[in-house]
Design a protein around this motif. Structure first.
Motif, PDB file in Angstrom:
ATOM      1  N   ILE A 152     110.719  33.634 -58.742  1.00 46.82           N
ATOM      2  CA  ILE A 152     109.975  32.603 -58.005  1.00 46.82           C
ATOM      3  C   ILE A 152     108.516  32.603 -58.437  1.00 46.82           C
ATOM      4  CG2 ILE A 152     109.123  31.963 -55.704  1.00 46.82           C
ATOM      5  CD1 ILE A 152     111.891  32.896 -54.625  1.00 46.82           C
ATOM      6  N   ALA A 153     107.929  33.803 -58.584  1.00 43.36           N
ATOM      7  CA  ALA A 153     106.530  33.897 -59.013  1.00 43.36           C
ATOM      8  C   ALA A 153     106.370  33.340 -60.425  1.00 43.36           C
ATOM      9  CB  ALA A 153     106.057  35.347 -58.952  1.00 43.36           C
ATOM     10  N   ALA A 154     107.307  33.636 -61.318  1.00 43.15           N
ATOM     11  CA  ALA A 154     107.234  33.115 -62.688  1.00 43.15           C
ATOM     12  C   ALA A 154     107.371  31.601 -62.693  1.00 43.15           C
ATOM     13  CB  ALA A 154     108.321  33.758 -63.553  1.00 43.15           C
ATOM     14  N   ALA A 155     108.284  31.057 -61.901  1.00 44.42           N
ATOM     15  CA  ALA A 155     108.462  29.604 -61.823  1.00 44.42           C
ATOM     16  C   ALA A 155     107.204  28.936 -61.281  1.00 44.42           C
ATOM     17  CB  ALA A 155     109.678  29.279 -60.954  1.00 44.42           C
ATOM     18  N   LEU A 156     106.575  29.546 -60.267  1.00 46.30           N
ATOM     19  CA  LEU A 156     105.338  29.009 -59.697  1.00 46.30           C
ATOM     20  C   LEU A 156     104.220  29.015 -60.729  1.00 46.30           C
ATOM     21  CD1 LEU A 156     103.871  27.946 -57.189  1.00 46.30           C
ATOM     22  CD2 LEU A 156     103.402  30.316 -56.564  1.00 46.30           C
ATOM     23  N   CYS A 157     104.114  30.101 -61.506  1.00 44.40           N
ATOM     24  CA  CYS A 157     103.091  30.180 -62.558  1.00 44.40           C
ATOM     25  C   CYS A 157     103.311  29.110 -63.620  1.00 44.40           C
ATOM     26  CB  CYS A 157     103.089  31.570 -63.200  1.00 44.40           C
ATOM     27  SG  CYS A 157     102.419  32.852 -62.124  1.00 44.40           S
ATOM     28  N   VAL A 158     104.557  28.895 -64.020  1.00 47.31           N
ATOM     29  CA  VAL A 158     104.861  27.860 -65.019  1.00 47.31           C
ATOM     30  C   VAL A 158     104.523  26.490 -64.459  1.00 47.31           C
ATOM     31  CG1 VAL A 158     106.767  26.735 -66.259  1.00 47.31           C
ATOM     32  CG2 VAL A 158     106.591  29.233 -66.235  1.00 47.31           C
ATOM     33  N   TRP A 159     104.867  26.243 -63.213  1.00 49.24           N
ATOM     34  CA  TRP A 159     104.585  24.946 -62.599  1.00 49.24           C
ATOM     35  C   TRP A 159     103.075  24.710 -62.512  1.00 49.24           C
ATOM     36  CZ3 TRP A 159     102.434  23.697 -57.711  1.00 49.24           C
ATOM     37  CH2 TRP A 159     102.492  22.348 -57.395  1.00 49.24           C
ATOM     38  N   ALA A 161     100.759  26.147 -64.344  1.00 52.05           N
ATOM     39  CA  ALA A 161     100.229  26.019 -65.700  1.00 52.05           C
ATOM     40  C   ALA A 161     100.525  24.631 -66.253  1.00 52.05           C
ATOM     41  CB  ALA A 161     100.831  27.091 -66.612  1.00 52.05           C
ATOM     42  N   SER A 162     101.704  24.079 -65.986  1.00 49.10           N
ATOM     43  CA  SER A 162     102.023  22.747 -66.497  1.00 49.10           C
ATOM     44  C   SER A 162     101.205  21.676 -65.753  1.00 49.10           C
ATOM     45  CB  SER A 162     103.512  22.459 -66.389  1.00 49.10           C
ATOM     46  OG  SER A 162     103.901  22.303 -65.048  1.00 49.10           O
ATOM     47  N   ALA A 163     100.988  21.881 -64.443  1.00 49.66           N
ATOM     48  CA  ALA A 163     100.165  20.942 -63.679  1.00 49.66           C
ATOM     49  C   ALA A 163      98.726  20.984 -64.170  1.00 49.66           C
ATOM     50  CB  ALA A 163     100.236  21.245 -62.195  1.00 49.66           C
ATOM     51  N   GLU A 164      98.225  22.149 -64.502  1.00 48.87           N
ATOM     52  CA  GLU A 164      96.873  22.317 -65.000  1.00 48.87           C
ATOM     53  C   GLU A 164      96.740  21.660 -66.384  1.00 48.87           C
ATOM     54  OE1 GLU A 164      92.964  23.386 -64.846  1.00 48.87           O
ATOM     55  OE2 GLU A 164      94.402  23.703 -63.230  1.00 48.87           O
ATOM     56  N   SER A 165      97.748  21.869 -67.225  1.00 46.41           N
ATOM     57  CA  SER A 165      97.679  21.282 -68.565  1.00 46.41           C
ATOM     58  C   SER A 165      97.811  19.782 -68.497  1.00 46.41           C
ATOM     59  CB  SER A 165      98.739  21.887 -69.478  1.00 46.41           C
ATOM     60  OG  SER A 165     100.036  21.490 -69.088  1.00 46.41           O
ATOM     61  N   ASP A 166      98.583  19.244 -67.526  1.00 46.99           N
ATOM     62  CA  ASP A 166      98.665  17.800 -67.349  1.00 46.99           C
ATOM     63  C   ASP A 166      97.325  17.242 -66.905  1.00 46.99           C
ATOM     64  OD1 ASP A 166     101.290  17.698 -68.086  1.00 46.99           O
ATOM     65  OD2 ASP A 166     102.097  17.607 -66.029  1.00 46.99           O
ATOM     66  N   GLY A 167      96.599  17.981 -66.088  1.00 48.77           N
ATOM     67  CA  GLY A 167      95.285  17.553 -65.611  1.00 48.77           C
ATOM     68  C   GLY A 167      94.255  17.582 -66.741  1.00 48.77           C
ATOM     69  N   ILE A 168      94.394  18.505 -67.668  1.00 48.93           N
ATOM     70  CA  ILE A 168      93.440  18.607 -68.784  1.00 48.93           C
ATOM     71  C   ILE A 168      93.723  17.521 -69.808  1.00 48.93           C
ATOM     72  CG2 ILE A 168      92.700  20.060 -70.723  1.00 48.93           C
ATOM     73  CD1 ILE A 168      93.224  22.486 -68.932  1.00 48.93           C
ATOM     74  N   THR A 169      94.958  17.261 -70.097  1.00 50.51           N
ATOM     75  CA  THR A 169      95.310  16.276 -71.126  1.00 50.51           C
ATOM     76  C   THR A 169      95.415  14.881 -70.570  1.00 50.51           C
ATOM     77  OG1 THR A 169      97.656  16.702 -70.796  1.00 50.51           O
ATOM     78  CG2 THR A 169      96.555  17.946 -72.533  1.00 50.51           C
ATOM     79  N   GLY A 170      95.587  14.709 -69.291  1.00 52.51           N
ATOM     80  CA  GLY A 170      95.850  13.422 -68.687  1.00 52.51           C
ATOM     81  C   GLY A 170      94.644  12.753 -68.267  1.00 52.51           C
TER      82      GLY A 170
END
Length: 170
Positions: A152-159, A161-170
């Protein structure tokens, strides 16, 4: 009644101390054994014999062994060896001198056996399978919970990280 003469070999022929087969005691309930030790002079001639009896349920080493627990549900037992083994020591007094079955491999219980030197007896330590396996089962359940938490912690970190990268690139 049981006489010592029937339970023990001739003292003259006996090369060393002897312990009788367990028998029903005459003075009350329970099992007992007779002990006989020859006393010889310097030339090996018999000059005396020392005899005694041991009640197997009284406050002696064997009686205390019967009442000593192994874990929460295990116990000690002593059985005779040979063609028709019987219980010499058991926590259930009703089983004394009753037939003792060979240790079955399919019970799952942990049974450790050791022959007792000097007498045809076997000491057994019996630990029920459920009690023996409990720590392993507990560790397995804890491992499942720990791996679930890590997943669960790994899935939360991936989510995140992907939300953060979407905010940087988007």
């Amino acid at each position: 009644t049981t006489s010592a003469a029937r339970l023990l070999p001739s003292t003259r022929a006996m090369p060393r101390s002897t312990i009788s087969k367990p028998t029903q005691v005459r003075t009350g309930a329970g099992a007992g054994v007779l002990l006989l030790a020859p006393v010889r002079d310097g030339e090996g001639r018999l000059i005396a014999a020392i005899a005694g009896g041991l009640h197997l349920q009284r406050a002696n080493m064997l009686g205390q062994l019967a009442q000593s627990p192994v874990g929460r549900g295990g116990h000690f037992e002593v059985v005779t060896t040979g063609a028709a083994p019987v219980f010499v020591v058991h926590p259930d007094p009703a089983r004394l001198l009753s037939a003792a079955a060979p240790v079955a491999a399919d019970t799952g219980d942990i049974v450790t056996r050791k022959l007792v030197r000097g007498v045809d007896w076997e000491l057994r330590v019996v630990l029920p399978a459920a009690e023996a396996n409990a720590p392993v089962l507990l560790a397995g359940r804890r491992l499942v919970w720990q791996l679930t938490a890590i997943g669960i912690a790994a899935a939360l970190c991936v989510w995140l990280a992907s939300a953060e990268s979407d905010g940087i690139t988007g």
